[in-house]
Design a protein around this motif. Structure first.
Motif, mmCIF file in Angstrom:
data_model
loop_
_atom_site.group_PDB
_atom_site.id
_atom_site.type_symbol
_atom_site.label_atom_id
_atom_site.label_comp_id
_atom_site.label_asym_id
_atom_site.label_seq_id
_atom_site.Cartn_x
_atom_site.Cartn_y
_atom_site.Cartn_z
ATOM 1 N N GLY A 50 -15.236 2.404 3.125
ATOM 2 C CA GLY A 50 -15.102 1.835 1.793
ATOM 3 C C GLY A 50 -13.676 1.651 1.311
ATOM 4 O O GLY A 50 -13.448 1.443 0.119
ATOM 5 N N TRP A 51 -12.714 1.690 2.237
ATOM 6 C CA TRP A 51 -11.322 1.477 1.837
ATOM 7 C C TRP A 51 -11.125 0.018 1.423
ATOM 8 O O TRP A 51 -11.690 -0.886 2.027
ATOM 9 N N GLN A 52 -10.293 -0.208 0.406
ATOM 10 C CA GLN A 52 -9.960 -1.564 -0.009
ATOM 11 C C GLN A 52 -8.733 -2.028 0.776
ATOM 12 O O GLN A 52 -7.608 -1.614 0.486
ATOM 13 N N ALA A 53 -8.969 -2.893 1.738
ATOM 14 C CA ALA A 53 -7.882 -3.341 2.608
ATOM 15 C C ALA A 53 -6.825 -4.122 1.849
ATOM 16 O O ALA A 53 -5.679 -4.223 2.303
ATOM 17 N N SER A 54 -7.169 -4.672 0.687
ATOM 18 C CA SER A 54 -6.198 -5.416 -0.117
ATOM 19 C C SER A 54 -5.271 -4.478 -0.895
ATOM 20 O O SER A 54 -4.282 -4.923 -1.473
ATOM 21 N N LYS A 55 -5.604 -3.178 -0.901
ATOM 22 C CA LYS A 55 -4.786 -2.185 -1.601
ATOM 23 C C LYS A 55 -4.401 -1.076 -0.619
ATOM 24 O O LYS A 55 -4.723 0.096 -0.814
ATOM 25 N N LYS A 57 -1.514 0.370 0.349
ATOM 26 C CA LYS A 57 -0.620 1.436 -0.092
ATOM 27 C C LYS A 57 -1.365 2.452 -0.944
ATOM 28 O O LYS A 57 -1.212 3.663 -0.783
ATOM 29 N N GLU A 58 -2.198 1.945 -1.844
ATOM 30 C CA GLU A 58 -2.966 2.833 -2.723
ATOM 31 C C GLU A 58 -3.980 3.653 -1.938
ATOM 32 O O GLU A 58 -4.176 4.846 -2.215
ATOM 33 N N MET A 59 -4.643 3.043 -0.959
ATOM 34 C CA MET A 59 -5.619 3.759 -0.143
ATOM 35 C C MET A 59 -4.956 4.875 0.661
ATOM 36 O O MET A 59 -5.479 5.998 0.747
ATOM 37 N N LEU A 60 -3.811 4.583 1.238
ATOM 38 C CA LEU A 60 -3.102 5.595 2.022
ATOM 39 C C LEU A 60 -2.663 6.748 1.142
ATOM 40 O O LEU A 60 -2.781 7.922 1.529
ATOM 41 N N GLN A 61 -2.164 6.436 -0.029
ATOM 42 C CA GLN A 61 -1.726 7.494 -0.931
ATOM 43 C C GLN A 61 -2.904 8.341 -1.397
ATOM 44 O O GLN A 61 -2.809 9.573 -1.498
#
Length: 200
Positions: A50-55, A57-61
């Protein structure tokens, strides 16, 4: 515990959770992680977790930030990243999960992207390279590529669950495999009950 920098690659094979969990455990132990995710890897992170690939940096953080160790994400197209050079010191690299396409690229030294180039650096510098192939069934080319790399000292840890520790959840099955990878990295952990340990 073995410290230092490690490179972790996540490809488009099913099983993105293995790579995410490995990074989290390493960071919690104070290790430094250099992360490379292929474009197909981002797709699987979206489809399976369910990670948002368009975000990105935010997902990694969200999933890796605020832990004891540090992480740095290197875009797959950044062939000039630090990890692409043999002069940049690392303990080694883990590709988890490893698609058959990436495995083939590593076996044949194609270095078409940063992940394959970094794996090639591990081979030429004699550092640890651990692959977690995830495919079934396997045909002869898959097996021949694995044999080629195994003969060069690459450790193959297929994404195969075990049941002697009687896992009661998917998380415990994931931790078993991640623990096996950590064993090959010479990193201490307590992610699963080892054969011969009692239940207490």
């Amino acid at each position: 515990m073995s410290g230092g920098n490690w490179v972790v690659g996540i490809t488009g094979a099913s099983g993105a959770v293995y790579g995410v969990r490995l990074c989290q455990v390493m960071l919690d132990q104070g290790l430094d992680v250099h992360l490379i995710v292929t474009e197909a890897g981002w797709r699987v992170l979206h489809d399976e977790m369910g990670w948002q690939a368009s975000k990105r940096k935010e997902m990694l953080q969200e999933h890796f930030g605020g832990r004891t160790g540090s992480f740095e994400h290197h875009p797959i197209a950044d062939i000039g990243a630090t990890v692409a050079s043999g002069s940049f010191r690392t303990k080694g690299m883990v590709v988890i999960p490893c698609s058959m396409g990436t495995l083939s690229g590593i076996a044949h030294g194609s270095s078409d992207n940063l992940l394959e180039r970094t794996a090639d650096v591990m081979l030429k510098e004699g550092r640890k390279l651990i692959l977690v192939p995830r495919e079934t069934p396997l045909h002869a080319i898959h097996l021949e590529n694995m044999l080629t790399l195994s003969r060069m000292g690459v450790r193959m840890i297929p994404a195969m669950p075990a049941f002697y520790h009687r896992p009661s959840s998917i998380e415990e099955m994931v931790d078993f495999l991640v623990g096996k990878v950590l064993d090959s990295m010479d990193i201490e952990h307590s992610l699963y009950r080892r054969w011969g340990d009692n239940d207490e």
